[in-house]
Design an enzyme around this catalytic site. Structure first.
Site, PDB file in Angstrom:
ATOM      1  N   ASN A  89     -35.035 -13.159  78.609  1.00  0.00           N
ATOM      2  CA  ASN A  89     -34.431 -12.116  79.438  1.00  0.00           C
ATOM      3  C   ASN A  89     -33.514 -12.718  80.498  1.00  0.00           C
ATOM      4  OD1 ASN A  89     -34.245 -10.173  81.746  1.00  0.00           O
ATOM      5  ND2 ASN A  89     -35.505  -8.918  80.392  1.00  0.00           N
ATOM      6  N   GLU A  92     -35.210 -10.430  73.388  1.00  0.00           N
ATOM      7  CA  GLU A  92     -34.842 -10.306  71.975  1.00  0.00           C
ATOM      8  C   GLU A  92     -33.316 -10.303  71.819  1.00  0.00           C
ATOM      9  OE1 GLU A  92     -36.819  -8.441  73.847  1.00  0.00           O
ATOM     10  OE2 GLU A  92     -38.362  -7.396  72.687  1.00  0.00           O
ATOM     11  N   CYS A 125     -38.893  -2.921  73.749  1.00  0.00           N
ATOM     12  CA  CYS A 125     -38.451  -1.641  74.299  1.00  0.00           C
ATOM     13  C   CYS A 125     -37.602  -0.908  73.259  1.00  0.00           C
ATOM     14  CB  CYS A 125     -37.648  -1.859  75.587  1.00  0.00           C
ATOM     15  SG  CYS A 125     -35.907  -2.287  75.294  1.00  0.00           S
ATOM     16  N   ASP A 142     -35.840  -3.231  84.826  1.00  0.00           N
ATOM     17  CA  ASP A 142     -35.566  -3.776  83.488  1.00  0.00           C
ATOM     18  C   ASP A 142     -35.825  -2.764  82.387  1.00  0.00           C
ATOM     19  OD1 ASP A 142     -34.681  -6.244  82.184  1.00  0.00           O
ATOM     20  OD2 ASP A 142     -36.615  -6.166  81.161  1.00  0.00           O
ATOM     21  N   SER A 189     -44.058  -6.531  73.543  1.00  0.00           N
ATOM     22  CA  SER A 189     -43.709  -5.429  72.646  1.00  0.00           C
ATOM     23  C   SER A 189     -42.311  -4.886  72.990  1.00  0.00           C
ATOM     24  CB  SER A 189     -44.764  -4.333  72.767  1.00  0.00           C
ATOM     25  OG  SER A 189     -44.518  -3.311  71.828  1.00  0.00           O
TER      26      SER A 189
END
Lengths: 150, 150
Positions: free
Chosen positions: A43, A56, A81, A146, A79
């Protein structure tokens, strides 16, 4: 956890730890093809001021242009978003290995409905790095920013 | 089309035309708050070798960190793919104005199901820039790469 999952989630987790050390959100990812690392990322909201660079997304950006993703596996410490889940579906990534879904539910059901194989590891290291981040004063606001929770 | 829609779609379309002139995919976007432009962007797959930089994503990246998106409208020349649609939902953007959905269906139903207001303009300029792009030899392969169609 298979040896391969342990190895590549370890790379994603090191990305997350590096993000935390840099004052960022500790979420990391790794893209793998045929047992080989294509790219990893974390991130970049704080580090680059980039709101679309979730772990990701940063990983997929660093992987650069790919002819196909049908033969890849995406590892992510947390997990995904809805942005990252939509991306996984659009890119046709067939399998996602998720470190944990305790600190954030994400969209595992959506991914499975769209035919993505999701393996949830419930990994202590992945949970711990997010817990340490969220325990610091002010970081709950950063986390809400975020995931765009007002 | 309202005067405001015409104005901001015009900005998104100029982004798309600039992308085409640079040899890229001609899809542009603009983010607007209270009748003021926050940022605009265009697809950067070719120009920056960045597979996540669809027009909408490039625009949101250029807008930088935002406290909220609840008071914004996103303009995009082409109906959003699943990556961009997931992002719109995750970011809580309440309204999207789409130039056209003829050259690409996109995910208007998904957006509406998730509570996003979608205005489809069916704009000739937006359709034309994609048509000109797709008419060039080899660009069908580039387009398939952009939407990850093998």
């Amino acid at each position: 956890m298979t040896q391969e999952d342990e190895y590549f989630m370890g790379i994603a987790l090191r990305e997350a730890e590096a993000g935390l050390a840099d004052g960022g959100l500790p979420i990391g990812a790794a893209l793998v093809r045929d047992g080989e690392l294509v790219a990893s990322g974390c991130n970049q909201r704080v580090q680059a001021g980039d709101p679309i660079a979730h772990g990701e997304m940063d990983c997929l950006r660093k992987a650069g242009r790919q002819k196909t993703y049908r033969d890849t596996v995406l590892y992510t410490t947390l997990s995904p978003c809805m942005m990252c889940s939509g991306t996984i579906v659009q890119f046709g990534i067939p399998k996602v290995v998720v470190g944990e879904a305790e600190n954030f539910d994400g969209n595992i059901d959506f991914l499975r409905e769209r035919g993505v194989e999701v393996v949830l590891l419930d990994d202590e290291g992945c949970k711990d790095v997010m817990r340490r981040f969220l325990a610091k004063p002010g970081n709950d606001a950063l986390w809400n920013e975020d995931i765009a929770e007002d």
